[in-house]
Design a protein around this motif. Structure first.
Motif, mmCIF file in Angstrom:
data_model
loop_
_atom_site.group_PDB
_atom_site.id
_atom_site.type_symbol
_atom_site.label_atom_id
_atom_site.label_comp_id
_atom_site.label_asym_id
_atom_site.label_seq_id
_atom_site.Cartn_x
_atom_site.Cartn_y
_atom_site.Cartn_z
ATOM 1 N N VAL A 17 0.836 -1.202 0.000
ATOM 2 C CA VAL A 17 0.000 0.000 0.000
ATOM 3 C C VAL A 17 0.874 1.256 0.000
ATOM 4 O O VAL A 17 0.694 2.171 -0.813
ATOM 5 C CB VAL A 17 -0.958 0.007 1.215
ATOM 6 C CG1 VAL A 17 -1.580 1.390 1.415
ATOM 7 C CG2 VAL A 17 -2.059 -1.041 1.029
ATOM 8 N N VAL A 18 1.836 1.314 0.911
ATOM 9 C CA VAL A 18 2.690 2.504 0.982
ATOM 10 C C VAL A 18 3.678 2.540 -0.183
ATOM 11 O O VAL A 18 4.026 3.627 -0.674
ATOM 12 C CB VAL A 18 3.390 2.604 2.360
ATOM 13 C CG1 VAL A 18 4.419 1.514 2.567
ATOM 14 C CG2 VAL A 18 3.993 3.983 2.555
ATOM 15 N N GLN A 19 4.098 1.389 -0.683
ATOM 16 C CA GLN A 19 4.961 1.382 -1.874
ATOM 17 C C GLN A 19 4.235 1.963 -3.085
ATOM 18 O O GLN A 19 4.806 2.754 -3.845
ATOM 19 C CB GLN A 19 5.435 -0.042 -2.178
ATOM 20 C CG GLN A 19 6.529 -0.544 -1.257
ATOM 21 C CD GLN A 19 6.915 -1.995 -1.530
ATOM 22 O OE1 GLN A 19 6.092 -2.788 -1.998
ATOM 23 N NE2 GLN A 19 8.152 -2.343 -1.247
ATOM 24 N N TRP A 20 2.978 1.569 -3.279
ATOM 25 C CA TRP A 20 2.197 2.133 -4.387
ATOM 26 C C TRP A 20 2.010 3.636 -4.193
ATOM 27 O O TRP A 20 2.063 4.413 -5.160
ATOM 28 C CB TRP A 20 0.837 1.442 -4.498
ATOM 29 C CG TRP A 20 0.856 0.211 -5.344
ATOM 30 C CD1 TRP A 20 0.666 -1.079 -4.941
ATOM 31 C CD2 TRP A 20 1.082 0.147 -6.759
ATOM 32 N NE1 TRP A 20 0.774 -1.945 -6.002
ATOM 33 C CE2 TRP A 20 1.021 -1.213 -7.144
ATOM 34 C CE3 TRP A 20 1.342 1.104 -7.737
ATOM 35 C CZ2 TRP A 20 1.208 -1.622 -8.457
ATOM 36 C CZ3 TRP A 20 1.526 0.683 -9.058
ATOM 37 C CH2 TRP A 20 1.453 -0.660 -9.397
ATOM 38 N N GLY A 21 1.783 4.046 -2.944
ATOM 39 C CA GLY A 21 1.621 5.470 -2.670
ATOM 40 C C GLY A 21 2.853 6.266 -3.035
ATOM 41 O O GLY A 21 2.771 7.311 -3.708
ATOM 42 N N VAL A 22 4.016 5.785 -2.612
ATOM 43 C CA VAL A 22 5.273 6.482 -2.905
ATOM 44 C C VAL A 22 5.571 6.441 -4.406
ATOM 45 O O VAL A 22 6.006 7.439 -4.989
ATOM 46 C CB VAL A 22 6.428 5.872 -2.088
ATOM 47 C CG1 VAL A 22 7.770 6.416 -2.565
ATOM 48 C CG2 VAL A 22 6.239 6.166 -0.600
ATOM 49 N N ALA A 23 5.313 5.311 -5.033
ATOM 50 C CA ALA A 23 5.568 5.182 -6.472
ATOM 51 C C ALA A 23 4.740 6.186 -7.273
ATOM 52 O O ALA A 23 5.264 6.885 -8.156
ATOM 53 C CB ALA A 23 5.269 3.758 -6.936
ATOM 54 N N CYS A 24 3.463 6.285 -6.972
ATOM 55 C CA CYS A 24 2.586 7.185 -7.732
ATOM 56 C C CYS A 24 2.831 8.648 -7.375
ATOM 57 O O CYS A 24 2.770 9.527 -8.247
ATOM 58 C CB CYS A 24 1.124 6.817 -7.499
ATOM 59 S SG CYS A 24 0.681 5.234 -8.249
ATOM 60 N N GLY A 25 3.110 8.927 -6.108
ATOM 61 C CA GLY A 25 3.440 10.290 -5.719
ATOM 62 C C GLY A 25 4.711 10.760 -6.395
ATOM 63 O O GLY A 25 4.791 11.892 -6.893
#
Length: 310
Positions: free
Chosen positions: A275-283
């Motif tokens: 969840v946080v990896q996807w958040g950082v990737a997209c941000g």
């Protein structure tokens, strides 16, 4: 209307306009390139992010005047399902301009005009009727709108077991957390204010996030650390993800992209680390694009794969 697991709410959307110019000189006419228009506002950007990852959401937002009509057309082009709440006052605009001589970015935002009591009631009724699994409350509030507006919505939908994800600031954020939400995404400065301290050092962030959780303010706290990445904290789990090194062109929409990606990942039953990896990737991917364009799916997926190897 079909049901949606994810609903985003934007009470103060914006028609985003961006352009380029060469040289900022006081009292002289600045010649700008033809503007680019994007549909903007916290919840709208979250829905755009979810769509780019292949997910679905219902984007609920207020819309008024010619700017509101243009906003709706832009969202239609994104193939996002939406529901509007008509307002008498026009939808606001925002403006981003980049000086090509210095690569400096100038961001101008306008406060949204007030909405009537009847329009506010329509917002409440719309959300109550939808009863989503996830409700994202994101973005600023209109001028004159009570700072406990989000809190009142949260109180209303609590009985539906809706998981609330909130991304706002100031007193509106503080009020929203009084009831308690599923996930909140403050930055370090906002987190400091929420626990009543002047500032936080990086090594203090995890403990500060746990204070919010212990108070019942949120089940999951994701703290945005800017270029350092983000840390996700729950009662018994902490996941830090460092941001990848990318060429930054604009920070507009990076936070919304992060929230959208995390909401999508949660709806897909991804692990909290993912969840946080996807958040950082997209941000991070959002910062690679100019103006108000958010991220490209191929950039986000490539960065996510890279983060997964770290």
């Amino acid at each position: 209307m079909k049901s949606f697991d994810i609903v985003t709410l934007t009470v103060n959307p914006a028609l985003d306009k961006s352009t380029h110019f060469k040289g900022l000189v006081p009292e002289q006419k600045i010649r700008c390139e033809s503007p680019r228009y994007d549909a903007g506002g916290g919840g709208i950007n979250v829905s755009k992010a979810i769509s780019r990852l292949g997910g679905e959401s219902l984007c609920v937002f207020t819309s008024g005047g010619a700017t509101g009509e243009m906003l709706e057309k832009l969202i239609e082009k994104e193939s996002i399902e939406y529901k509007t709440i008509a307002t008498q006052n026009w939808t606001r605009e925002s403006f981003v301009a980049v000086d090509d001589n210095t690569n400096a970015q100038y961001r101008f935002g306008f406060s949204g005009d007030s909405i009537s009591d009847a329009e506010k009631e329509t917002v409440f009724k719309t959300i109550m009727d939808l009863k989503p699994k996830y409700l994202v409350l994101s973005g600023s509030l209109n001028e004159g709108l009570s700072t406990d507006f989000y809190k009142m919505i949260i109180d209303t939908v609590k009985s539906f077991e809706t998981k609330i994800i909130v991304d706002t600031s100031g007193e509106a954020l503080q009020k929203a957390l009084e009831t308690g939400v599923y996930l909140v995404k403050p930055n370090v400065g906002e987190l400091a204010k929420l626990i009543g301290v002047e500032k936080l050092e990086m090594e203090e962030v995890e403990a500060a996030a746990k204070k919010l959780i212990e108070k019942g303010s949120a089940e999951i706290v994701v703290v945005s650390l800017g270029p350092q990445g983000a840390v996700l904290v729950t009662k018994d789990q902490t996941e830090f993800v460092a941001a990848p090194n990318v060429v930054k062109r604009s920070t507009v929409g990076a936070g919304d992209s992060m929230v959208g990606a995390m909401t999508w990942a949660l709806s897909q039953n991804k692990s909290l680390k993912e969840v946080v990896q996807w958040g950082v990737a997209c941000g991070s991917a959002a910062t690679m694009n100019e103006g108000t364009q958010l991220f490209k799916a191929e950039d986000a997926k490539r960065l996510f794969e890279w983060l997964g190897k770290k």
